[in-house]
Design a protein around this motif. Structure first.
Motif, short mmCIF file in Angstrom:
data_model
loop_
_atom_site.label_atom_id
_atom_site.label_comp_id
_atom_site.label_asym_id
_atom_site.label_seq_id
_atom_site.Cartn_x
_atom_site.Cartn_y
_atom_site.Cartn_z
N SER A 143 -0.22 -7.36 -8.43
CA SER A 143 0.32 -6.11 -7.88
C SER A 143 -0.74 -5.37 -7.09
O SER A 143 -0.47 -4.78 -6.05
CB SER A 143 0.81 -5.25 -9.04
OG SER A 143 1.65 -4.24 -8.55
N ASN A 144 -1.96 -5.41 -7.58
CA ASN A 144 -3.02 -4.67 -6.93
C ASN A 144 -3.41 -5.27 -5.57
O ASN A 144 -3.67 -4.56 -4.60
CB ASN A 144 -4.24 -4.61 -7.86
CG ASN A 144 -5.30 -3.72 -7.32
OD1 ASN A 144 -5.03 -2.57 -7.00
ND2 ASN A 144 -6.49 -4.26 -7.16
N ALA B 191 -0.88 -4.28 -3.16
CA ALA B 191 -0.94 -2.86 -2.81
C ALA B 191 -1.98 -2.58 -1.73
O ALA B 191 -1.98 -1.51 -1.14
CB ALA B 191 -1.25 -2.02 -4.06
N ILE C 29 4.99 1.03 0.23
CA ILE C 29 6.42 1.36 0.38
C ILE C 29 6.65 2.78 -0.06
O ILE C 29 6.07 3.25 -1.04
CB ILE C 29 7.32 0.38 -0.42
CG1 ILE C 29 8.78 0.80 -0.30
CG2 ILE C 29 6.90 0.29 -1.88
CD1 ILE C 29 9.77 -0.26 -0.69
N LEU D 213 -2.34 14.20 -3.85
CA LEU D 213 -1.33 13.18 -3.59
C LEU D 213 -1.86 12.15 -2.60
O LEU D 213 -1.77 10.95 -2.83
CB LEU D 213 -0.05 13.81 -3.05
CG LEU D 213 1.06 12.79 -2.75
CD1 LEU D 213 1.65 12.26 -4.05
CD2 LEU D 213 2.15 13.37 -1.88
N PHE E 227 -4.29 9.65 -3.89
CA PHE E 227 -3.74 8.55 -4.67
C PHE E 227 -3.60 7.29 -3.83
O PHE E 227 -3.60 6.18 -4.34
CB PHE E 227 -2.37 8.92 -5.25
CG PHE E 227 -2.45 9.58 -6.59
CD1 PHE E 227 -2.95 8.89 -7.68
CD2 PHE E 227 -2.04 10.88 -6.76
CE1 PHE E 227 -3.02 9.49 -8.91
CE2 PHE E 227 -2.11 11.49 -7.99
CZ PHE E 227 -2.61 10.80 -9.07
N GLY E 228 -3.45 7.46 -2.52
CA GLY E 228 -3.35 6.31 -1.64
C GLY E 228 -4.57 5.41 -1.71
O GLY E 228 -4.51 4.24 -1.37
N TYR F 121 -6.04 4.59 -4.50
CA TYR F 121 -6.12 3.94 -5.82
C TYR F 121 -6.25 2.41 -5.73
O TYR F 121 -7.06 1.83 -6.44
CB TYR F 121 -4.93 4.34 -6.69
CG TYR F 121 -4.96 3.67 -8.04
CD1 TYR F 121 -5.77 4.15 -9.05
CD2 TYR F 121 -4.20 2.54 -8.29
CE1 TYR F 121 -5.82 3.52 -10.27
CE2 TYR F 121 -4.25 1.90 -9.51
CZ TYR F 121 -5.05 2.40 -10.49
OH TYR F 121 -5.11 1.76 -11.71
N PRO F 122 -5.46 1.75 -4.89
CA PRO F 122 -5.59 0.28 -4.84
C PRO F 122 -6.99 -0.17 -4.43
O PRO F 122 -7.40 -1.27 -4.75
CB PRO F 122 -4.57 -0.13 -3.78
CG PRO F 122 -3.62 1.00 -3.69
CD PRO F 122 -4.40 2.24 -4.00
N HIS G 43 -9.58 2.51 -7.43
CA HIS G 43 -9.18 2.68 -8.83
C HIS G 43 -9.61 4.01 -9.42
O HIS G 43 -10.13 4.07 -10.53
CB HIS G 43 -9.69 1.52 -9.68
CG HIS G 43 -9.06 0.25 -9.27
ND1 HIS G 43 -7.82 -0.15 -9.71
CD2 HIS G 43 -9.45 -0.69 -8.39
CE1 HIS G 43 -7.48 -1.28 -9.15
NE2 HIS G 43 -8.45 -1.63 -8.35
N GLY G 44 -9.39 5.05 -8.66
CA GLY G 44 -9.59 6.38 -9.22
C GLY G 44 -11.00 6.94 -9.05
O GLY G 44 -11.22 8.11 -9.31
N ARG G 45 -11.94 6.11 -8.65
CA ARG G 45 -13.28 6.66 -8.38
C ARG G 45 -13.44 6.78 -6.89
O ARG G 45 -13.74 5.81 -6.20
CB ARG G 45 -14.36 5.70 -8.90
CG ARG G 45 -14.43 5.64 -10.38
CD ARG G 45 -15.43 4.57 -10.79
NE ARG G 45 -15.31 4.30 -12.20
CZ ARG G 45 -15.91 5.04 -13.13
NH1 ARG G 45 -16.68 6.04 -12.78
NH2 ARG G 45 -15.75 4.77 -14.40
N LEU G 46 -13.22 8.00 -6.40
CA LEU G 46 -13.23 8.18 -4.96
C LEU G 46 -14.65 8.10 -4.40
O LEU G 46 -15.54 8.81 -4.85
CB LEU G 46 -12.62 9.53 -4.60
CG LEU G 46 -11.11 9.65 -4.85
CD1 LEU G 46 -10.60 10.97 -4.33
CD2 LEU G 46 -10.35 8.52 -4.22
N MET H 265 0.10 9.84 2.17
CA MET H 265 -0.43 9.00 1.10
C MET H 265 -0.32 7.52 1.49
O MET H 265 -1.25 6.74 1.28
CB MET H 265 0.34 9.24 -0.19
CG MET H 265 -0.10 8.34 -1.31
SD MET H 265 0.75 8.64 -2.87
CE MET H 265 2.12 7.55 -2.73
N GLN I 172 -3.26 4.77 2.14
CA GLN I 172 -3.34 3.49 1.43
C GLN I 172 -3.83 2.41 2.38
O GLN I 172 -4.34 1.38 1.95
CB GLN I 172 -1.96 3.15 0.85
CG GLN I 172 -1.99 2.16 -0.29
CD GLN I 172 -0.60 1.93 -0.88
OE1 GLN I 172 0.28 2.80 -0.82
NE2 GLN I 172 -0.38 0.76 -1.46
#
Lengths: 257, 327
Positions: free
Chosen positions: A70-71, A74, A79, A95, A98-99, A101-102, A105-108, A148, A152
């Motif tokens: 899935s990752n 992404a 979508i 928001l 969050f794009g 994240y793939p 993984h949350g560490r910007l 967002m 991504q």
């Protein structure tokens, strides 16, 4: 390239997508059109692996959407659906971030920050970045969700009826944005549209569905004919070329029994 | 070049400050709990209270974490594991064990081992039962709520029937276990409960960024590459383990989780679980330890904390339902 091979979706006895075979080329804007219940959104959500298919296979650049990680997917494909309710209270910047994240993984990282800022800029949301989503108008919120998706930074972007709830000005803005994403950023856009004239003016390819099947596909000039429109929508449409675009007029129909 | 690269400017820092404030209040409450009204025999009293304090800390953390996780996965802020019948399920498993083996038989088994077995069974059952509810099959929150209430009622009724059919002596043993309260904590399980909760907390902390994404809802989470089924399953397993632990320690508590989770959301100006999870846990500790201190020492009541907490939590629940915060 998105390859759709004999894809079927049924709920019990009702089959909503019946054996679609379709190849969507890389690059440009592809519009999926058709009457209500034609299976457009179902097909799009299956490409975006939000909905499992009953049978068949969908490959995005050779990756099977059902089995690929899935990752990994992404980072290739994003979508956006119509209804995007979020329970948590988020700012526009949260928001959009969050794009990433793939990718992170949350560490910007610093680079992620650049992407976020660029996406906000691209959608004209920089001045609203710190506003909460529930303080925005419907159109602004819609743009935040699109931001967002832009953030991504995937090659393929799938949009399910993004013009819903938008007024004319914002609808035009959204279509221009898709063009810019395709032309300036080299993205492949696949979009489900209800407004046939927007599809005619902005899309490179049109795929027309009816009763779960693809019944026409081609350039807008080939699809925007009275014949094709009758086959797709079952209505009489008067097609006129205005400023180089083929526009269909269908607001008055002869009375039927 | 943007000057600010963090999620949202200020929210992280002010969230951190609020956490710090909560930590100070929690520490204060713990100190007060340990020291207020000690007369003579310090060593004895402190030891007695330390055990009780440990239990309150564990239960507070378990309920707070379980509730926030559950609400993130189910995408709403009104359902809690206990409203969905998780603790009723645990009681049913306990009753069934007594019914099948008998209390005398159970007493031969080590209590901790028994607890581990029951918790494992509970976790497996909860995962099976609740999986379909949260993998997108049921979209309506009202339907979910209804399903939870019905399931809870079913578990309680079956437990009731079984309790009526067993030997009255065995029933007394059971009752003793269920009516554990914040005052009569089952202390033999403290060690093992601490281990379970610590392990769960570590697992939760490691998946905090993924939890943030899950909060966006199923579609967005999948679109962002979260392996949705596996992740929701993991979260449900953690919730089941935490709920079994807290139920084993103090018995079922219906609305406490709802109360602390929503207080945490209201206090923390951020969606990030790195902030909301510790905030909810600290608020739970403050409510339990602070409440117990005030009730025991100031008002000299003895069993009322659970009732007061449930009373307040119930009011919050009703208020949220009426206000339409369900969506």
């Amino acid at each position: 390239m998105i390859e759709i091979r004999d894809v079927r979706k049924s709920y019990g006895d009702a089959t909503v997508v019946q054996g679609v075979n379709l190849t969507l080329p890389r690059g440009g804007v592809t519009a999926i059109i058709g009457p209500n219940g034609a299976g457009k959104s179902t097909l799009l959500t299956m490409i975006g692996r939000l909905l499992p298919m009953t049978s068949g296979q969908i490959l995005v650049d050779g990756m099977d959407v059902t089995h690929a990680a899935s990752n990994a997917l992404a980072r290739r494909l994003s979508i956006l659906r119509q209804d995007n309710h979020i329970a948590a209270r988020l700012t526009v910047r949260d928001l959009v971030a969050f794009g990433r994240y793939p990718h992170s993984h949350g560490r910007l990282t610093r680079e992620d920050g650049v992407h976020v800022a660029r996406a906000l800029e691209f959608l004209g949301l920089t001045h609203l970045a710190n506003r909460f989503l529930d303080e925005l108008s419907g159109g602004q919120r819609q743009r935040a969700h699109v931001a967002m998706v832009v953030c991504q930074d995937t090659d393929y972007i799938l949009l399910d009826e993004p013009l819903n709830n938008l007024d004319m000005k914002h609808a035009v803005g959204m279509m221009q944005l898709m063009r810019r994403m395709a032309d300036d950023l080299g993205k492949t856009i696949v979009v489900v549209l209800h407004d046939i004239n927007f599809a005619s003016c902005y899309a490179d390819h049109i795929v027309a569905m009816r009763d779960g099947r693809v019944i026409r596909k081609g350039a807008p000039a080939a699809i925007m004919t009275a014949d094709a429109m009758r086959a797709i929508y079952d209505i009489d449409m008067h097609i006129e070329e205005i400023g180089g675009d083929r526009i269909g007029v269908f607001y008055r129909q002869p009375a039927r029994d | 070049m943007p000057a600010d690269l963090t999620a949202s400017p200020g929210s992280g820092r002010s969230g951190g400050l609020i956490l710090l404030a909560l930590l100070v209040i929690a520490l204060f409450a713990c100190t007060a709990f340990m020291t207020v009204g000690v007369t003579g025999g310090w060593a004895f009293v402190l030891q007695l209270r330390a055990v009780k304090l440990a239990a309150l800390l564990l239960v507070g953390c378990a309920i707070a974490l379980a509730t926030v996780l559950f609400q993130t996965v189910s995408g709403n802020r009104i359902l809690t594991p206990s409203i969905m019948g998780f603790d009723a399920l645990y009681i049913l498993i306990q009753t069934s064990a007594v019914f099948a083996i008998g209390a005398s038989g159970l007493n031969l088994v080590d209590k901790r081992l028994l607890f581990l077995g029951q918790a494992a069974l509970m976790t497996a059952f909860a995962a099976l039962l609740y999986r379909w509810l949260f993998t997108g099959a049921v979209r309506s929150l009202h339907l979910l709520l209804l399903a939870g209430v019905v399931l809870g009622m079913l578990f309680r009724s079956v437990s009731n029937i079984l309790q009526r059919m067993i030997d009255p002596n065995e029933f007394v043993v059971l009752q003793d276990r269920f009516f554990a309260s914040f005052n009569t904590v089952d202390t033999t399980l403290l060690g093992i409960a601490a281990v379970i909760i610590a392990l769960a907390a570590i697992a939760i902390w490691r998946m905090r960024a993924t939890l943030d994404v899950l909060g966006l809802g199923r579609d967005a989470a999948i679109a962002l590459g979260v392996p949705y089924k596996r992740t929701t399953m993991t979260v449900l397993l953690l919730v089941a383990a935490l709920t079994s632990t807290s139920t084993a320690l103090v018995g079922p508590v219906a609305f406490f989780g709802l109360l602390v989770a929503n207080m945490a959301y209201a206090l923390i100006p951020s969606h990030r679980h790195a902030l909301t999870l510790p905030a909810a846990a600290l608020i739970a500790v403050i409510c339990l330890v602070g409440g117990q201190t005030v009730l025991e020492r100031v008002f000299a009541f003895n069993t009322a904390l659970a009732i007061i907490v449930e009373f307040l939590g119930g009011i919050v629940f009703l208020f949220m339902l009426v206000r339409g915060a369900v969506r």
